[in-house]
Design an enzyme around this catalytic site. Structure first.
Site, PDB file in Angstrom:
ATOM      1  N   GLY A 138       0.790  -1.241   0.000  1.00 23.33           N
ATOM      2  CA  GLY A 138       0.000   0.000   0.000  1.00 23.33           C
ATOM      3  C   GLY A 138       0.811   1.275   0.000  1.00 23.33           C
ATOM      4  N   HIS A 191      -0.870   1.672 -13.083  1.00 21.60           N
ATOM      5  CA  HIS A 191      -0.193   0.509 -13.660  1.00 21.60           C
ATOM      6  C   HIS A 191       1.274   0.864 -13.878  1.00 21.60           C
ATOM      7  CE1 HIS A 191       0.187  -3.246 -15.822  1.00 21.60           C
ATOM      8  NE2 HIS A 191       0.896  -2.585 -16.706  1.00 21.60           N
TER       9      HIS A 191
HETATM   10  C1  GRF Z   1       2.624  -0.706  -7.796  1.00 21.42           C
HETATM   11  O1  GRF Z   1       3.754  -0.732  -8.613  1.00 21.42           O
HETATM   12  C2  GRF Z   1       1.371  -0.678  -8.636  1.00 21.42           C
HETATM   13  O2  GRF Z   1       1.496   0.103  -9.779  1.00 21.42           O
HETATM   14  C3  GRF Z   1       1.250  -2.126  -9.008  1.00 21.42           C
HETATM   15  O3  GRF Z   1       1.593  -2.823  -7.834  1.00 21.42           O
HETATM   16  C4  GRF Z   1       2.445  -2.016  -7.049  1.00 21.42           C
HETATM   17  C5  GRF Z   1       1.769  -1.841  -5.732  1.00 21.42           C
HETATM   18  O4  GRF Z   1       2.564  -1.130  -4.839  1.00 21.42           O
HETATM   19  N1  GRF Z   1      -0.054  -2.416  -9.543  1.00 21.42           N
HETATM   20  P1  GRF Z   1       1.925  -0.542  -3.504  1.00 21.42           P
HETATM   21  O5  GRF Z   1       1.099  -1.649  -2.859  1.00 21.42           O
HETATM   22  O6  GRF Z   1       1.133   0.663  -3.847  1.00 21.42           O
HETATM   23  O7  GRF Z   1       3.137  -0.218  -2.669  1.00 21.42           O
END
Ligand code: GRF
Length: 217
Positions: free
Chosen positions: A12, A109
Protein backbone atom coordinates in the site's frame (compact mmCIF):
# COMPACT_ATOMS: atom_id res chain seq x y z
CA UNK A 1 -15.08 17.48 -0.87
CA UNK A 2 -15.43 14.15 -2.69
CA UNK A 3 -15.08 10.93 -0.80
CA UNK A 4 -12.74 8.19 -1.99
CA UNK A 5 -12.40 4.47 -1.26
CA UNK A 6 -8.99 2.91 -1.92
CA UNK A 7 -8.57 -0.80 -2.71
CA UNK A 8 -5.24 -2.50 -1.99
CA UNK A 9 -3.78 -6.00 -1.97
CA UNK A 10 -0.34 -5.49 -0.43
CA UNK A 11 2.05 -3.00 1.13
CA UNK A 12 0.00 0.00 0.00
CA UNK A 13 2.73 2.54 -0.69
CA UNK A 14 0.55 4.25 -3.34
CA UNK A 15 -2.28 4.40 -0.82
CA UNK A 16 0.11 5.83 1.78
CA UNK A 17 1.24 8.52 -0.65
CA UNK A 18 -2.39 9.53 -1.21
CA UNK A 19 -3.01 9.69 2.54
CA UNK A 20 0.15 11.78 2.93
CA UNK A 21 -1.02 14.19 0.24
CA UNK A 22 -4.38 14.54 2.00
CA UNK A 23 -2.60 15.21 5.30
CA UNK A 24 -0.31 17.74 3.61
CA UNK A 25 -3.34 19.62 2.28
CA UNK A 26 -2.41 19.09 -1.38
CA UNK A 27 -5.16 16.57 -2.13
CA UNK A 28 -8.65 17.91 -1.38
CA UNK A 29 -10.50 14.61 -0.88
CA UNK A 30 -11.77 12.59 2.05
CA UNK A 31 -10.41 9.04 2.19
CA UNK A 32 -13.54 7.25 3.44
CA UNK A 33 -11.99 3.78 3.68
CA UNK A 34 -9.20 1.47 2.60
CA UNK A 35 -10.38 -2.02 1.66
CA UNK A 36 -8.28 -5.08 0.86
CA UNK A 37 -8.92 -8.48 -0.66
CA UNK A 38 -6.32 -10.03 1.64
CA UNK A 39 -6.32 -9.87 5.45
CA UNK A 40 -2.49 -9.74 5.45
CA UNK A 41 -2.25 -6.67 3.20
CA UNK A 42 0.38 -4.57 4.96
CA UNK A 43 -1.24 -1.31 3.91
CA UNK A 44 -4.23 -1.99 6.17
CA UNK A 45 -2.11 -1.24 9.23
CA UNK A 46 -0.75 1.93 7.67
CA UNK A 47 -4.27 3.16 6.98
CA UNK A 48 -5.60 2.18 10.40
CA UNK A 49 -2.67 3.96 12.08
CA UNK A 50 -3.77 7.14 10.32
CA UNK A 51 -7.33 6.71 11.55
CA UNK A 52 -8.78 5.63 8.20
CA UNK A 53 -11.51 2.96 8.39
CA UNK A 54 -10.32 -0.34 6.92
CA UNK A 55 -12.02 -3.53 5.80
CA UNK A 56 -11.24 -6.88 4.23
CA UNK A 57 -13.24 -8.79 1.65
CA UNK A 58 -11.16 -11.95 1.42
CA UNK A 59 -11.42 -13.31 -2.11
CA UNK A 60 -10.62 -16.83 -0.85
CA UNK A 61 -13.97 -16.89 0.93
CA UNK A 62 -15.92 -16.71 -2.32
CA UNK A 63 -16.71 -19.50 -4.73
CA UNK A 64 -16.69 -17.32 -7.83
CA UNK A 65 -15.21 -14.08 -9.08
CA UNK A 66 -18.74 -12.67 -9.43
CA UNK A 67 -19.56 -13.41 -5.78
CA UNK A 68 -16.37 -11.69 -4.66
CA UNK A 69 -17.08 -8.68 -6.89
CA UNK A 70 -20.60 -8.37 -5.48
CA UNK A 71 -19.34 -8.47 -1.89
CA UNK A 72 -16.55 -5.99 -2.61
CA UNK A 73 -19.00 -3.62 -4.31
CA UNK A 74 -21.30 -3.80 -1.30
CA UNK A 75 -18.38 -3.00 1.03
CA UNK A 76 -17.38 -0.05 -1.16
CA UNK A 77 -20.90 1.30 -1.61
CA UNK A 78 -21.45 1.36 2.16
CA UNK A 79 -19.15 4.41 2.04
CA UNK A 80 -20.92 5.94 -1.00
CA UNK A 81 -17.67 7.16 -2.59
CA UNK A 82 -17.54 9.42 -5.63
CA UNK A 83 -14.26 7.76 -6.64
CA UNK A 84 -12.78 4.28 -6.21
CA UNK A 85 -8.99 4.08 -6.46
CA UNK A 86 -7.17 0.80 -7.18
CA UNK A 87 -3.73 1.07 -5.59
CA UNK A 88 -1.83 -2.16 -6.07
CA UNK A 89 -5.09 -4.09 -6.12
CA UNK A 90 -4.16 -7.43 -7.65
CA UNK A 91 -7.54 -8.98 -8.47
CA UNK A 92 -9.09 -8.79 -11.90
CA UNK A 93 -12.53 -7.23 -11.55
CA UNK A 94 -15.42 -8.47 -13.64
CA UNK A 95 -17.35 -6.53 -16.22
CA UNK A 96 -20.42 -5.94 -14.02
CA UNK A 97 -18.25 -4.49 -11.26
CA UNK A 98 -16.36 -2.25 -13.66
CA UNK A 99 -19.57 -1.01 -15.30
CA UNK A 100 -21.08 -0.27 -11.88
CA UNK A 101 -18.22 2.20 -11.28
CA UNK A 102 -18.08 3.53 -14.82
CA UNK A 103 -16.20 6.84 -14.86
CA UNK A 104 -15.31 6.71 -11.16
CA UNK A 105 -12.86 3.80 -10.96
CA UNK A 106 -9.16 4.44 -11.60
CA UNK A 107 -6.02 2.32 -11.51
CA UNK A 108 -2.28 2.81 -11.51
CA UNK A 109 -0.19 0.51 -13.66
CA UNK A 110 3.61 0.29 -13.58
CA UNK A 111 4.29 0.75 -17.30
CA UNK A 112 3.64 3.20 -20.07
CA UNK A 113 0.41 1.68 -21.33
CA UNK A 114 -0.44 0.30 -23.80
CA UNK A 115 2.98 -1.34 -23.53
CA UNK A 116 3.33 -4.07 -20.93
CA UNK A 117 -0.20 -4.59 -19.64
CA UNK A 118 -0.48 -7.35 -17.01
CA UNK A 119 2.22 -8.58 -14.65
CA UNK A 120 6.04 -8.35 -14.41
CA UNK A 121 6.21 -5.04 -16.24
CA UNK A 122 9.72 -4.13 -15.07
CA UNK A 123 11.16 -7.51 -15.99
CA UNK A 124 9.57 -7.26 -19.43
CA UNK A 125 10.79 -3.69 -19.95
CA UNK A 126 14.35 -4.82 -19.15
CA UNK A 127 14.19 -7.85 -21.37
CA UNK A 128 12.82 -5.79 -24.29
CA UNK A 129 15.60 -3.25 -23.82
CA UNK A 130 13.31 -0.21 -23.78
CA UNK A 131 15.08 2.99 -22.74
CA UNK A 132 11.95 4.69 -21.45
CA UNK A 133 9.60 3.03 -19.00
CA UNK A 134 7.14 4.53 -16.56
CA UNK A 135 3.68 4.38 -15.08
CA UNK A 136 0.13 5.18 -16.09
CA UNK A 137 -3.00 6.24 -14.24
CA UNK A 138 -6.12 5.33 -16.19
CA UNK A 139 -9.85 4.89 -15.91
CA UNK A 140 -10.73 1.23 -15.56
CA UNK A 141 -12.71 -0.44 -18.32
CA UNK A 142 -13.55 -4.12 -18.69
CA UNK A 143 -10.52 -4.49 -20.98
CA UNK A 144 -7.63 -5.11 -18.53
CA UNK A 145 -5.10 -2.24 -18.36
CA UNK A 146 -6.59 -0.51 -21.39
CA UNK A 147 -8.86 2.28 -20.11
CA UNK A 148 -8.57 5.99 -20.99
CA UNK A 149 -5.22 7.36 -19.83
CA UNK A 150 -5.28 10.19 -17.30
CA UNK A 151 -1.57 10.80 -16.71
CA UNK A 152 1.74 9.08 -17.35
CA UNK A 153 5.23 9.52 -15.98
CA UNK A 154 8.19 8.63 -18.18
CA UNK A 155 11.11 7.09 -16.35
CA UNK A 156 14.52 6.30 -17.87
CA UNK A 157 15.91 2.80 -17.88
CA UNK A 158 19.54 3.17 -16.80
CA UNK A 159 22.50 0.96 -17.59
CA UNK A 160 22.91 -1.52 -14.78
CA UNK A 161 19.25 -1.45 -13.78
CA UNK A 162 17.74 -4.63 -12.42
CA UNK A 163 14.08 -5.29 -11.73
CA UNK A 164 14.35 -3.83 -8.22
CA UNK A 165 16.13 -0.59 -9.09
CA UNK A 166 13.80 0.03 -12.02
CA UNK A 167 10.71 -0.76 -9.93
CA UNK A 168 11.85 1.64 -7.23
CA UNK A 169 12.42 4.46 -9.74
CA UNK A 170 9.00 3.90 -11.28
CA UNK A 171 7.32 3.64 -7.87
CA UNK A 172 8.62 7.05 -6.81
CA UNK A 173 6.85 8.49 -9.85
CA UNK A 174 3.70 6.46 -9.22
CA UNK A 175 3.43 8.24 -5.91
CA UNK A 176 3.55 11.62 -7.63
CA UNK A 177 1.18 10.98 -10.51
CA UNK A 178 -1.49 9.18 -8.52
CA UNK A 179 -2.03 12.13 -6.21
CA UNK A 180 -2.11 14.40 -9.25
CA UNK A 181 -4.70 12.26 -11.04
CA UNK A 182 -6.93 12.02 -7.96
CA UNK A 183 -6.69 15.78 -7.49
CA UNK A 184 -7.70 16.40 -11.11
CA UNK A 185 -10.66 14.06 -10.66
CA UNK A 186 -11.66 15.79 -7.42
CA UNK A 187 -11.46 19.17 -9.13
CA UNK A 188 -13.72 17.94 -11.93
CA UNK A 189 -11.06 18.51 -14.57
CA UNK A 190 -11.23 15.11 -16.29
CA UNK A 191 -13.55 14.39 -19.20
CA UNK A 192 -13.56 11.27 -21.32
CA UNK A 193 -14.25 11.99 -24.96
CA UNK A 194 -14.11 9.28 -27.64
CA UNK A 195 -12.18 6.99 -25.30
CA UNK A 196 -9.56 9.61 -24.46
CA UNK A 197 -9.16 11.79 -21.41
CA UNK A 198 -9.35 15.51 -21.98
CA UNK A 199 -7.75 17.47 -19.17
CA UNK A 200 -9.38 20.79 -18.48
CA UNK A 201 -6.29 22.53 -17.19
CA UNK A 202 -6.27 26.31 -17.26
CA UNK A 203 -2.65 26.40 -16.06
CA UNK A 204 -1.24 24.10 -18.70
CA UNK A 205 -2.20 23.04 -22.19
CA UNK A 206 0.66 20.58 -22.49
CA UNK A 207 -1.30 17.56 -21.31
CA UNK A 208 -0.65 14.95 -18.74
CA UNK A 209 2.90 13.72 -19.15
CA UNK A 210 5.45 13.95 -16.39
CA UNK A 211 8.95 13.69 -17.81
CA UNK A 212 11.35 13.84 -14.91
CA UNK A 213 14.72 15.53 -14.89
CA UNK A 214 16.39 12.20 -14.20
CA UNK A 215 16.73 11.94 -17.99
CA UNK A 216 19.99 13.82 -17.53
CA UNK A 217 20.91 10.51 -16.04
C1 GRF B 1 2.62 -0.71 -7.80
O1 GRF B 1 3.75 -0.73 -8.61
C2 GRF B 1 1.37 -0.68 -8.64
O2 GRF B 1 1.50 0.10 -9.78
C3 GRF B 1 1.25 -2.13 -9.01
O3 GRF B 1 1.59 -2.82 -7.83
C4 GRF B 1 2.44 -2.02 -7.05
C5 GRF B 1 1.77 -1.84 -5.73
O4 GRF B 1 2.56 -1.13 -4.84
N1 GRF B 1 -0.05 -2.42 -9.54
P1 GRF B 1 1.92 -0.54 -3.50
O5 GRF B 1 1.10 -1.65 -2.86
O6 GRF B 1 1.13 0.66 -3.85
O7 GRF B 1 3.14 -0.22 -2.67
Amino acid sequence: MISVVILISGRGSNMASLLAAVDAGTLPVRIAAVLANRPDAGGLETAAARGVPTGVVDHRQFASREDFDTAMAAAIDAFAPELVVLAGFMRILGEAFVRHYDGRLINIHPSLLPTFPGLHTHRRALSEGVRIHGCTVHFVTPDLDHGPIIVQAAVPVLDGDDEDTLAARVLAHEHQVYALAVRWFAEGRLRVHAGRVVLDSPQSKCGALIAPQTFAG
